[in-house]
Design a protein around this motif. Sequence first.
Motif, PDB file in Angstrom:
ATOM      1  N   LYS A 118      45.212  22.778  24.220  1.00 34.48           N
ATOM      2  CA  LYS A 118      43.821  23.253  24.226  1.00 34.48           C
ATOM      3  C   LYS A 118      43.514  23.917  25.564  1.00 34.48           C
ATOM      4  N   VAL A 119      42.870  25.061  25.494  1.00 33.90           N
ATOM      5  CA  VAL A 119      42.521  25.796  26.716  1.00 33.90           C
ATOM      6  C   VAL A 119      41.058  26.223  26.672  1.00 33.90           C
ATOM      7  N   LYS A 120      40.516  26.510  27.874  1.00 35.52           N
ATOM      8  CA  LYS A 120      39.129  26.990  27.934  1.00 35.52           C
ATOM      9  C   LYS A 120      39.028  28.210  28.852  1.00 35.52           C
ATOM     10  N   LEU A 121      37.986  28.970  28.607  1.00 34.70           N
ATOM     11  CA  LEU A 121      37.759  30.228  29.310  1.00 34.70           C
ATOM     12  C   LEU A 121      37.538  30.023  30.806  1.00 34.70           C
ATOM     13  N   CYS A 122      38.104  30.911  31.608  1.00 35.11           N
ATOM     14  CA  CYS A 122      37.752  31.001  33.021  1.00 35.11           C
ATOM     15  C   CYS A 122      37.851  32.482  33.394  1.00 35.11           C
ATOM     16  N   PHE A 123      37.622  32.816  34.619  1.00 36.54           N
ATOM     17  CA  PHE A 123      37.678  34.238  34.997  1.00 36.54           C
ATOM     18  C   PHE A 123      38.498  34.427  36.256  1.00 36.54           C
ATOM     19  N   GLU A 124      39.167  35.577  36.320  1.00 39.31           N
ATOM     20  CA  GLU A 124      39.907  35.944  37.522  1.00 39.31           C
ATOM     21  C   GLU A 124      39.216  37.176  38.106  1.00 39.31           C
ATOM     22  N   THR A 125      38.912  37.124  39.404  1.00 43.45           N
ATOM     23  CA  THR A 125      38.254  38.261  40.047  1.00 43.45           C
ATOM     24  C   THR A 125      39.308  39.181  40.655  1.00 43.45           C
ATOM     25  N   ARG A 126      39.268  40.436  40.266  1.00 45.04           N
ATOM     26  CA  ARG A 126      40.234  41.423  40.779  1.00 45.04           C
ATOM     27  C   ARG A 126      39.541  42.408  41.707  1.00 45.04           C
ATOM     28  N   SER A 127      40.244  43.488  42.055  1.00 38.51           N
ATOM     29  CA  SER A 127      39.716  44.403  43.069  1.00 38.51           C
ATOM     30  C   SER A 127      38.349  44.947  42.651  1.00 38.51           C
ATOM     31  N   GLY A 128      37.468  45.094  43.617  1.00 37.46           N
ATOM     32  CA  GLY A 128      36.115  45.566  43.361  1.00 37.46           C
ATOM     33  C   GLY A 128      35.246  44.480  42.763  1.00 37.46           C
ATOM     34  N   GLY A 129      35.721  43.226  42.765  1.00 36.48           N
ATOM     35  CA  GLY A 129      34.943  42.117  42.221  1.00 36.48           C
ATOM     36  C   GLY A 129      34.934  42.094  40.700  1.00 36.48           C
ATOM     37  N   PHE A 130      35.837  42.852  40.065  1.00 38.55           N
ATOM     38  CA  PHE A 130      35.848  42.950  38.600  1.00 38.55           C
ATOM     39  C   PHE A 130      36.436  41.683  37.981  1.00 38.55           C
ATOM     40  N   LYS A 131      35.718  41.112  37.007  1.00 42.58           N
ATOM     41  CA  LYS A 131      36.155  39.860  36.381  1.00 42.58           C
ATOM     42  C   LYS A 131      36.931  40.107  35.089  1.00 42.58           C
ATOM     43  N   ILE A 132      38.082  39.426  34.980  1.00 41.55           N
ATOM     44  CA  ILE A 132      38.940  39.494  33.799  1.00 41.55           C
ATOM     45  C   ILE A 132      38.884  38.134  33.102  1.00 41.55           C
ATOM     46  N   PRO A 133      38.618  38.088  31.799  1.00 43.82           N
ATOM     47  CA  PRO A 133      38.660  36.795  31.100  1.00 43.82           C
ATOM     48  C   PRO A 133      40.076  36.196  31.184  1.00 43.82           C
TER      49      PRO A 133
END
Lengths: 138, 392
Positions: A118-133
Amino acid sequence: MSNVPVNPKPVPEINAHSKPYWDGAQRGELMIQRCRGTGKAFTYARCWSPYDFSPDPAWEKASGRGTVFSYTIVYQPPYAAFKADCPFVMAIIQLDEGPQMMSNILHCDPESVRIGMKVKLCFETRSGGFKIPQFEPA
Amino acid sequence: MKPLAAIVAVSEMKPGRYPQYNGMEMYRQVIAQFLREWPALRPTDISGLLSAPAGMASADGTDVFAHEKISEELGIEPSFSETINAGGCTYALMLVRASLAIERGLCDSVLCLGAGRFPNVGSGMAEMMSKLISHPEFEYPYGTYIPPIFALNATRHMHEFGTTREQLAQVAVSQREWSLLHPDALMAPQGRLSIDKVLSSRPIAYPFNLLDCSVPSEGGSAVLVVSPKIAKRYAKKPCYLFGFGEKHTHSSISQAHDLTTLGSRETSAQAYRMAGVGPGDMDFAQLYDSFSINPIIYAEDLGLCPKGKGGAFFAGGRTAPGGEFPVNTYGGLMSFGHVGDASGQTMIVEAARQIMGIAGGERQLKKADLGVVHCYGGMMSEHATLVLGSQA
């Protein structure tokens, strides 16, 4: 300057029809679409329903809960931007709503990942502060 | 059995690295070798021509007008010609398209050409390749590239059926044995493999180690397909096409409906039905093998063994030289060489050589009356199965 990575990990080129998906991610939400004709949910962002061609599928916020459908542990990076992450997990996540999506699984020992986990959503912040699910163990 | 078309001449470049040739020059090398090996052919013998884009996935760019440039250089004015692409599936589909064109009288022969490249790992093409082989917006940001994508199929197969890493390794071991019998195989000079050698090679993407992966290289091949009515003019023992199946199931791996039963189940059923045969009638199989999991899944989908038993199918040398059921008799992409998309034609060249009885030496099978070839394009997303045989 010292905070700028030498080889930033990729951010997507966003299209007009997929803007609601990426706007949602910047708010910390995972957005999926639902066919207006059949009521079935799907990924990824499309201009029409792949079930009955009905136009303008509805957007909704997903629960952010899912299960690992399959995974791999990547030891050899695809290119320099992912070198520091190796070994990292690449996985297909089956969302609780049904559809599947590509993700990495973050914040865990890669060797601890299993199909059915089981997994849950989190976010990774990339260049320019852009968030990737992204996903992490639930 | 009713023959749909006949292969009467084939040739293949030795796989390797050819940095001195651009995409079109690779085609010239392929054609020059073909004409050397089949010196009786004249421009009047070729009324159709199919090519893949020249220079696919190479830094010097892709040319989708390859067919007209090649035709002009050959001095032919074909009545059926185009440049087509379905990745590794392209060449099986060329044979399909050629047979349909011949049947409808558009032409009575088709020269099918491929010249494939594989960018060097880390050559700066990796990001471009990633966007090409996975969804550029919804998969590429996660670091997708070819080995981990196929590893997703493998991990799922291990989960559903208990397939082991030793069984995956056995595919590589078996194919290396075949490659030792092929004078042009890229990995033959490296000698025999063992399961231990595969398992101790460096990890790439679980469950694949380096020796679970095919060898990126460059090369190309030519196949002349003619009407069954005139086949005997060109070859004493032509290789006939008796059945085919085609299916395109997805593009992005995360959108695949299933990771362990693929479009190959449907394409093989269609091909056998068209030919009026079953998997039990086959003398050999050529199964596209970019990675060690692929032939395992295809052996199952093509009915050569039950679903889930593909791992055991390759165990104990069953598919190696001298085994019960020969698979990838030239060494496969894993030991002959993976010449980009053109590897899909390598398999057809080898099947034709076996059926025509010109494979040579110890590699030539004693019985090669009927064989099945399965090719895929993309990330096992486009599928084609061919049933080929010797009896018209």
